[in-house]
Design a protein around this motif. Structure first.
Motif, short mmCIF file in Angstrom:
data_model
loop_
_atom_site.label_atom_id
_atom_site.label_comp_id
_atom_site.label_asym_id
_atom_site.label_seq_id
_atom_site.Cartn_x
_atom_site.Cartn_y
_atom_site.Cartn_z
N ASN A 132 6.30 -8.25 -0.97
CA ASN A 132 5.28 -9.05 -1.61
C ASN A 132 4.10 -9.30 -0.67
O ASN A 132 2.93 -9.20 -1.07
N ALA A 133 4.41 -9.60 0.58
CA ALA A 133 3.34 -9.83 1.56
C ALA A 133 2.54 -8.56 1.82
O ALA A 133 1.33 -8.61 2.04
N LEU A 134 3.21 -7.41 1.75
CA LEU A 134 2.54 -6.14 2.01
C LEU A 134 1.52 -5.81 0.94
O LEU A 134 0.40 -5.37 1.26
N ILE A 135 1.86 -6.03 -0.33
CA ILE A 135 0.89 -5.71 -1.39
C ILE A 135 -0.29 -6.67 -1.34
O ILE A 135 -1.42 -6.32 -1.73
N MET A 136 -0.09 -7.88 -0.85
CA MET A 136 -1.20 -8.82 -0.67
C MET A 136 -2.09 -8.38 0.50
O MET A 136 -3.31 -8.51 0.44
N LYS A 137 -1.46 -7.89 1.55
CA LYS A 137 -2.18 -7.44 2.74
C LYS A 137 -2.90 -6.12 2.49
O LYS A 137 -3.97 -5.85 3.05
N MET A 138 -2.30 -5.30 1.65
CA MET A 138 -2.72 -3.91 1.48
C MET A 138 -2.76 -3.57 -0.01
O MET A 138 -1.85 -2.92 -0.52
N PRO A 139 -3.77 -4.01 -0.74
CA PRO A 139 -3.83 -3.81 -2.19
C PRO A 139 -3.87 -2.34 -2.59
O PRO A 139 -4.25 -1.47 -1.79
N PHE A 140 -3.49 -2.09 -3.83
CA PHE A 140 -3.53 -0.74 -4.39
C PHE A 140 -4.99 -0.36 -4.65
O PHE A 140 -5.67 -0.96 -5.47
N VAL A 141 -5.47 0.65 -3.93
CA VAL A 141 -6.84 1.14 -4.07
C VAL A 141 -6.81 2.66 -4.04
O VAL A 141 -6.28 3.26 -3.09
N LYS A 142 -7.38 3.29 -5.05
CA LYS A 142 -7.40 4.74 -5.12
C LYS A 142 -8.52 5.33 -4.27
O LYS A 142 -9.50 4.68 -3.96
#
Length: 261
Positions: A132-142
């Motif tokens: 959960n912390a990782l997706i907040m730190k590193m959002p999904f961006v194409k």
């Protein structure tokens, strides 16, 4: 749950290629929680059907005639057990193999510092918190990374896609000698269709493999179809190969996953 899957991949070359050899992993695995009712892969000519060291289905396509494209269509029906919470180990692939880093998963000091609070005493809950912390730190961006982007590089720019999230998560676990593997396949999402194959991580805890789909914050494989398992993207890539000539290439890919009544 039965799923109808269609995966179309087309490569177009700027010039004629004289020869090419392609390794194609587009056939789902037979697993205890996953039944393949029907599956076909249509390619330009007959290919050799093998299994790699991880148990993944592998087609080897060799073309010695001049060609300016490669078109593939995989489709079929797969049934998955939506009650599956975890997977047992595969006896032919020791889980300790997945403690070894690869160039794509190597952990940076920045990644190590980020993971430290969650991996001091690793549990299923602490790894979910790290996901959960990782997706907040590193959002999904194409379109900010590519298939050659390393975990350290994508973590440094604070963005990426499912492949990058998986490399980073796997790399942080392996840095603490926690077995973690890269999985590629298809994802069923009733709200949308994904334009490409999907990737997620699995971690070995208490004698089982647990799912960590960082991009979707999913922790059970109840919407996931397994196609290939490996150490990183290169072990599981849907298409990987070499060619002589051909110049630049353009890729068009479309994946459709729908639930059958």
């Amino acid at each position: 749950m039965k799923l109808q899957i269609s995966h179309q991949t087309n490569y177009y070359y700027g010039e004629l290629a004289q020869r090419s050899v392609q390794y194609i992993r587009m056939t789902p695995m037979q697993l205890p929680h996953q039944i393949i009712h029907k599956w076909d892969v249509m390619i330009p000519k007959v290919a050799t059907n093998l299994k790699d060291g991880f148990g993944n289905n592998w087609l080897t396509l060799s073309r010695n005639e001049a060609h300016n494209n490669l078109q593939m269509q995989a489709s079929g029906i797969v049934e998955i057990n939506t009650d599956t919470e975890r997977l047992e180990d595969m006896p032919h692939v020791p889980y300790l193999l997945f403690t070894v880093q690869t160039p794509l998963t190597k952990c940076s000091e920045e990644m190590r510092e980020f993971a430290a609070p969650y991996l001091e005493k690793p549990t299923l809950d602490s790894l979910k918190s790290m996901a959960n912390a990782l997706i907040m730190k590193m959002p999904f961006v194409k379109d900010v990374t590519n298939v050659g982007t390393t975990a350290a590089e994508s973590f440094a720019i604070r963005a990426g896609v499912c492949q990058d999230h998986t490399h980073v998560f796997v790399g942080m676990l392996r840095d603490k000698q926690i077995p973690a593997r890269y999985v590629s396949g298809y994802l069923y999402d009733e709200t949308e269709n994904h334009m490409a194959s999907h990737a997620w991580a699995e971690a070995w805890l208490d004698g089982f493999w647990y799912t960590f789909d960082i991009s979707n914050q999913a922790f059970q494989p109840n919407s996931h179809v397994y196609v290939a398992i490996g150490r990183d993207y290169l072990d599981t890539a849907p298409v990987r190969g070499v060619r002589m000539g051909g110049g630049y290439e353009n890729l068009y890919s479309l994946v459709l996953v729908s639930k059958l009544a």
